[in-house]
Design an enzyme around this catalytic site. Structure first.
Site, PDB file in Angstrom:
ATOM      1  N   LYS A 146       1.689   3.507  -0.300  1.00  0.00           N
ATOM      2  CA  LYS A 146       0.228   3.418  -0.265  1.00  0.00           C
ATOM      3  C   LYS A 146      -0.415   4.616  -0.944  1.00  0.00           C
ATOM      4  O   LYS A 146      -1.472   4.504  -1.540  1.00  0.00           O
ATOM      5  CB  LYS A 146      -0.237   3.306   1.191  1.00  0.00           C
ATOM      6  CG  LYS A 146      -0.163   1.885   1.711  1.00  0.00           C
ATOM      7  CD  LYS A 146      -0.718   1.764   3.102  1.00  0.00           C
ATOM      8  CE  LYS A 146       0.287   2.214   4.133  1.00  0.00           C
ATOM      9  NZ  LYS A 146      -0.134   1.991   5.506  1.00  0.00           N
TER      10      LYS A 146
ATOM     11  N   GLU B 203      -0.579   1.638   9.503  1.00  0.00           N
ATOM     12  CA  GLU B 203      -1.556   2.718   9.542  1.00  0.00           C
ATOM     13  C   GLU B 203      -2.697   2.296   8.626  1.00  0.00           C
ATOM     14  O   GLU B 203      -2.446   1.951   7.469  1.00  0.00           O
ATOM     15  CB  GLU B 203      -0.923   4.019   9.040  1.00  0.00           C
ATOM     16  CG  GLU B 203      -1.889   5.172   9.154  1.00  0.00           C
ATOM     17  CD  GLU B 203      -1.336   6.497   8.631  1.00  0.00           C
ATOM     18  OE1 GLU B 203      -0.153   6.568   8.293  1.00  0.00           O
ATOM     19  OE2 GLU B 203      -2.141   7.448   8.560  1.00  0.00           O
TER      20      GLU B 203
ATOM     21  N   ARG C 176      13.797  -1.180   3.822  1.00  0.00           N
ATOM     22  CA  ARG C 176      12.502  -1.501   3.219  1.00  0.00           C
ATOM     23  C   ARG C 176      12.714  -2.454   2.051  1.00  0.00           C
ATOM     24  O   ARG C 176      13.760  -2.471   1.434  1.00  0.00           O
ATOM     25  CB  ARG C 176      11.803  -0.291   2.597  1.00  0.00           C
ATOM     26  CG  ARG C 176      11.764   0.976   3.284  1.00  0.00           C
ATOM     27  CD  ARG C 176      11.139   2.064   2.419  1.00  0.00           C
ATOM     28  NE  ARG C 176       9.715   1.900   2.202  1.00  0.00           N
ATOM     29  CZ  ARG C 176       8.790   2.244   3.090  1.00  0.00           C
ATOM     30  NH1 ARG C 176       9.123   2.737   4.261  1.00  0.00           N
ATOM     31  NH2 ARG C 176       7.516   2.080   2.818  1.00  0.00           N
TER      32      ARG C 176
HETATM   33  P1  ATP Z   1       3.875   3.240   2.698  1.00  0.00           P
HETATM   34  O1  ATP Z   1       5.056   4.143   2.616  1.00  0.00           O
HETATM   35  O2  ATP Z   1       3.805   2.186   1.676  1.00  0.00           O
HETATM   36  O3  ATP Z   1       2.591   3.975   2.859  1.00  0.00           O
HETATM   37  P2  ATP Z   1       4.132   2.967   5.466  1.00  0.00           P
HETATM   38  O4  ATP Z   1       5.487   2.742   6.015  1.00  0.00           O
HETATM   39  O5  ATP Z   1       3.529   4.297   5.587  1.00  0.00           O
HETATM   40  O6  ATP Z   1       4.117   2.423   4.009  1.00  0.00           O
HETATM   41  P3  ATP Z   1       2.729   1.657   7.530  1.00  0.00           P
HETATM   42  O7  ATP Z   1       1.328   1.225   7.529  1.00  0.00           O
HETATM   43  O8  ATP Z   1       3.123   2.793   8.390  1.00  0.00           O
HETATM   44  O9  ATP Z   1       3.117   1.936   6.045  1.00  0.00           O
HETATM   45  O10 ATP Z   1       3.701   0.431   7.778  1.00  0.00           O
HETATM   46  C1  ATP Z   1       3.524  -0.577   8.731  1.00  0.00           C
HETATM   47  C2  ATP Z   1       4.844  -1.263   8.927  1.00  0.00           C
HETATM   48  O11 ATP Z   1       5.284  -1.846   7.727  1.00  0.00           O
HETATM   49  C3  ATP Z   1       5.904  -0.280   9.357  1.00  0.00           C
HETATM   50  O12 ATP Z   1       6.643  -0.835  10.427  1.00  0.00           O
HETATM   51  C4  ATP Z   1       6.750  -0.094   8.149  1.00  0.00           C
HETATM   52  O13 ATP Z   1       8.062   0.198   8.495  1.00  0.00           O
HETATM   53  C5  ATP Z   1       6.598  -1.439   7.438  1.00  0.00           C
HETATM   54  N1  ATP Z   1       6.778  -1.290   5.994  1.00  0.00           N
HETATM   55  C6  ATP Z   1       6.114  -0.469   5.165  1.00  0.00           C
HETATM   56  N2  ATP Z   1       6.575  -0.553   3.907  1.00  0.00           N
HETATM   57  C7  ATP Z   1       7.570  -1.488   3.944  1.00  0.00           C
HETATM   58  C8  ATP Z   1       8.471  -2.017   2.966  1.00  0.00           C
HETATM   59  N3  ATP Z   1       8.432  -1.624   1.686  1.00  0.00           N
HETATM   60  N4  ATP Z   1       9.360  -2.938   3.358  1.00  0.00           N
HETATM   61  C9  ATP Z   1       9.408  -3.356   4.636  1.00  0.00           C
HETATM   62  N5  ATP Z   1       8.607  -2.884   5.609  1.00  0.00           N
HETATM   63  C10 ATP Z   1       7.701  -1.953   5.275  1.00  0.00           C
HETATM   64 MG    MG Z   2       3.068   5.465   7.081  1.00  0.00          MG
END
Ligand code: ATP
Ligand code: MG
Length: 563
Positions: free
Chosen positions: A274, A37, A264
Site C-alpha cells: 500500500k 488497516e 502472501r
Molecule cells: P500492504 O503490505 O500491502 O500494505 P498489509 O499487510 O499492511 O498490506 P493490511 O491492511 O494490514 O495490509 O492487511 C489486511 C489483511 O490482508 C492482513 O491479514 C494481511 O495479511 C492480508 N494481506 C495483505 N497483503 C496480502 C497479500 N499480498 N496476499 C495475501 N494477503 C494479504
Molecule cells: Mg499493514
C-alpha cells in the site's frame, strides 16, 4: 453471499482447512476476521485474504468479521474505510460484524495496566533508535534497558502520565518485559504503546498513546472470540508474542484464537504494498487509486474485472506456506473466461479504413442481426445497421497480400460478419500514395443466415465492420503493464522502482462502434468482436462514451498451460 467452495468439496483439504477440521472437534463455531488497516485501498493480495477468511467461515458454517486495524492514527482515513467496505461487498461477501480495533482502546489500556501490575511491562525512556540499537542481532543478545527494573508503582504513575499527555512524542514508551536474550527478536522487550499526538479518524483527540500492532491484534481477536486468525507469513515470527500476551489476558481454560500464517499473493509486473501504491497515487504516476492499471480491487473493477473472476483467481492460486510470484496472465485468463460467457458482443473499429460498396443502393440502410452472446444458447439477437459506406479495420486489408494473408486484398473475397460477402475491386489513394478508401462490391445473395448457396460459400475470413453513418464515435483507453519488468522492487537495489514504470501503459484511441452500444451504462462490459473485452468508464458523458480495455482476446496463459 457467494458460495466459493461448492466445486472444491471433493478436493483434498489445504493446510488451513485441515487445521480447522481438527479444531472443529473441540470448538463449536468457526469465527474468522478480515483485518485491514485503513491506510489505503485494497489490492488483489487482500482479495486472496478476503476470499480465504470469508470462504473458510462459509465452508465451516461460521462467520467472518470485518475489523479495521486502526491503531495508527497518522496514516488512516475514513475514505479508506469506506472504500474497503465497498470492495469487500463488491467481491460478494458480507461480514457478520463491522468492528474497529480503536473501539478497544479503553480495554487495551486496562490490559496494559494489568501487565504493569504483574511486573511484565515498563515505561522506557530510550529513543526508538536506542531501542532498535540495543536489540542485538539474531545471534547476539540484546542489552537490557536501564529503565527495565523500575517499580510497579513508578511504572503505573509514568504510564498514567503518558496517557494524560505529560510527555512529548518519542520521550517514552511502554515495553513488555520479556527476554532481551530470546532467539526471537520480537520477544526482546517489544514496544506495547507509543505516544502520538495525532487526530484519529474515530477517537479524535481522546488518546495520545496508541497500542502497537502486536499489542492490539491478538487482543482484538480475543475480544471478538475469533477462533482462527489467519495472516500472512511475515507474522509467523510474531506468533510467540501473540500467544504470550494472550496467555496473561485469558482466564485459565478460556479459549484463545489461533494464529496461523499463509503465503502472501505476489503478482508480476506490479507492486502490491500500500505504501508503494500510495506513492504512485500521490506522485500522480497513475490517476488515483482506481486507475485501471492499478492492482487495487477498485482499479480492477474499473478496468472491467468481474468479482467472479477475482474469486476464481483467488481459488486457483490456492493457499500455501511458500512465497511465490503468480503470473498476471493467470488473472487475465480468469477474467477472459468469465467475460467470454457473460458479455454482450458488439462490432467496433479502432483503426478505420473506409469501404464503399459500389453496387449497394445509396441512402439506404438495412438491418442485419447478430447474436448478442453466442456462448449463451438462449441469447437474443441485436439489430445492426448495414449500408453502402462502411469502416473495416485497416489491419484487415493489404494491398500486396502474401498468400497466408486471408483477409481483404484486391480481387479477394471476405465475409462481413452477420452481413454479406464482399470483394475488393479498387484501391483509392491520395496524392501521397496513402490508401484512403476501397471500392468493393457485395454479393446480394450471400447474406448471413439467408440459407442461399451463396451464403454458404466458404470464404477464408470474416471481418468486423460498422456502418459509418450509424457508428458511435467513442474513446477507448488501452492499457499495458504498469511496469516493464516482472519484479520492479527487486531488480536492482540501486534503482528506484519508479524507473521501471512503463511510459506506454496508457494509450488513448478512438473506436467507431455499432449503435447497439448507445445505451450502455457505466460499468457495462462488452466484447468488441475480434479485439477484446471493454468496459464503460465512469468518465463517460452523454456526448461521449469512454471504454477501458479489460483484456485482449488472446490468452497467453492458456498457451503456457498447453505447452
Ligand atoms: P500492504 O503490505 O500491502 O500494505 P498489509 O499487510 O499492511 O498490506 P493490511 O491492511 O494490514 O495490509 O492487511 C489486511 C489483511 O490482508 C492482513 O491479514 C494481511 O495479511 C492480508 N494481506 C495483505 N497483503 C496480502 C497479500 N499480498 N496476499 C495475501 N494477503 C494479504
Ligand atoms: Mg499493514
Amino acid at each position: 453471499m457467494v458460495n466459493l467452495n461448492s466445486q472444491d468439496d471433493k478436493k483434498s483439504l489445504h493446510f488451513l482447512e485441515q487445521i480447522i477440521e481438527q479444531d472443529l472437534v473441540s470448538n463449536s463455531k468457526v469465527l474468522t476476521r478480515f483485518p485491514p488497516e485503513p491506510n489505503g485501498y485494497l489490492h488483489i493480495g487482500h482479495a486472496k485474504s478476503i476470499c480465504l477468511n470469508f470462504g473458510l467461515a462459509q465452508k465451516y458454517g461460521g462467520e467472518c468479521n470485518l475489523r479495521f486495524d486502526d491503531t495508527n492514527p497518522t496514516k488512516e482515513e475514513v475514505e479508506y474505510v469506506d472504500s474497503i467496505k465497498e470492495d469487500v461487498q463488491w467481491l460478494g461477501f458480507q461480514w457478520a460484524r463491522e468492528l474497529y480495533a480503536s473501539d478497544y482502546f479503553e480495554q487495551l489500556y486496562e490490559w496494559a495496566v494489568l501487565f504493569i501490575k504483574k511486573g511484565l511491562a515498563y515505561v522506557c525512556h530510550m529513543t526508538a533508535q536506542e531501542v532498535s540499537d540495543s536489540r542485538g542481532t539474531p545471534t547476539v543478545p540484546g542489552k537490557e534497558s536501564p529503565y527495565r527494573n523500575r517499580s510497579v508503582d513508578e511504572n503505573l504513575m509514568l504510564f498514567t502520565r503518558m496517557k494524560n499527555g505529560e510527555f512529548q512524542e518519542g520521550e517514552c514508551m511502554l515495553r513488555a518485559k520479556i527476554d532481551m536474550a530470546s532467539p526471537n527478536m520480537h520477544m526482546r522487550d517489544p514496544i506495547m504503546y507509543r505516544i502520538r499526538y495525532a487526530h484519529h479518524h474515530r477517537t479524535g483527540n481522546d488518546w495520545c498513546i496508541y497500542p502497537m500492532y502486536d499489542f492490539a491484534h491478538g487482543q482484538s481477536d480475543f475480544i471478538e472470540g475469533i477462533t482462527h486468525s489467519f495472516c500472512t507469513l511475515e507474522f509467523e515470527v510474531h506468533r510467540p508474542l501473540y500467544e504470550w500476551f494472550l496467555e496473561y489476558i485469558a482466564e485459565p481454560g478460556q479459549a484463545v484464537p489461533k494464529q496461523r500464517e499463509f503465503a502472501r499473493l505476489n503478482l508480476n509486473y506490479t507492486v502490491m504494498s500500500k505504501r508503494k501504491l500510495l506513492q504512485l497515487v500521490e506522485e500522480k504516476h497513475v490517476n488515483g487509486w482506481d486507475d485501471p492499471r492499478m492492482p487495487t480491487i477498485s482499479g480492477l473493477r474499473r478496468r472491467g474485472y468481474t468479482a467472479e473472476s477475482i474469486r476464481t483467481f483467488a481459488n486457483k492460486v490456492g493457499v500455501s506456506k511458500r512465497e511465490n510470484v503468480i503470473d498476471v496472465a493467470l488473472l487475465e485468463h480468469c477474467v477472459r473466461e468469465d467475460l467470454n460467457s457473460t458479455s454482450a458482443r458488439v462490432m467496433a473499429v479502432t483503426d478505420p479504413l473506409k469501404i464503399i460498396l459500389t453496387n449497394y443502393p445509396e441512402n439506404t440502410t438495412e438491418t442485419v442481426y447478430g447474436i448478442i452472446n453466442p456462448e449463451n444458447p438462449n441469447s437474443e439477437k441485436r439489430a445492426i445497421p448495414f449500408s453502402r459506406e462502411l469502416y473495416i479495420e485497416r489491419a484487415d486489408f493489404m494491398e500486396d497480400a502474401p498468400k497466408k494473408f486471408f483477409r481483404l486484398a484486391p480481387g479477394r473475397e471476405v465475409r462481413l460478419k452477420n452481413a454479406y460477402i464482399i470483394m475488393c475491386n479498387e484501391v483509392i489513394k491520395n496524392e501521397n500514395g496513402e490508401i484512403i478508401e476501397l471500392h468493393c462490391s457485395y454479393d446480394p445473395l450471400s447474406k448471413s443466415g439467408s440459407g442461399t448457396e451463396e451464403a454458404q460459400r466458404k470464404v477464408k475470413a470474416t471481418l468486423h465492420w460498422v456502418s459509418i453513418a450509424d457508428a458511435v464515435q467513442t474513446e477507448i483507453r488501452l492499457y499495458d503493464r504498469l511496469f516493464t519488468v516482472e519484479n520492479p522492487l527487486n531488480t536492482n537495489e540501486q534503482e528506484d522502482f519508479l524507473s521501471y514504470l512503463n511510459p506506454e501503459s496508457l494509450q488513448i484511441a478512438t473506436a467507431y462502434i455499432e449503435p447497439s452500444i448507445q445505451n450502455a451504462q457505466i460499468g457495462d462490459r462488452f466484447q468488441f468482436e475480434r479485439i477484446g473485452y471493454f468496459c464503460v468508464d465512469k468518465d463517460s458523458t452523454t456526448e461521449k462514451l469512454v471504454f477501458n480495455k479489460t483484456v485482449g482476446l488472446r490468452d497467453t496463459w492458456a498457451k503456457v498451460q498447453n505447452k
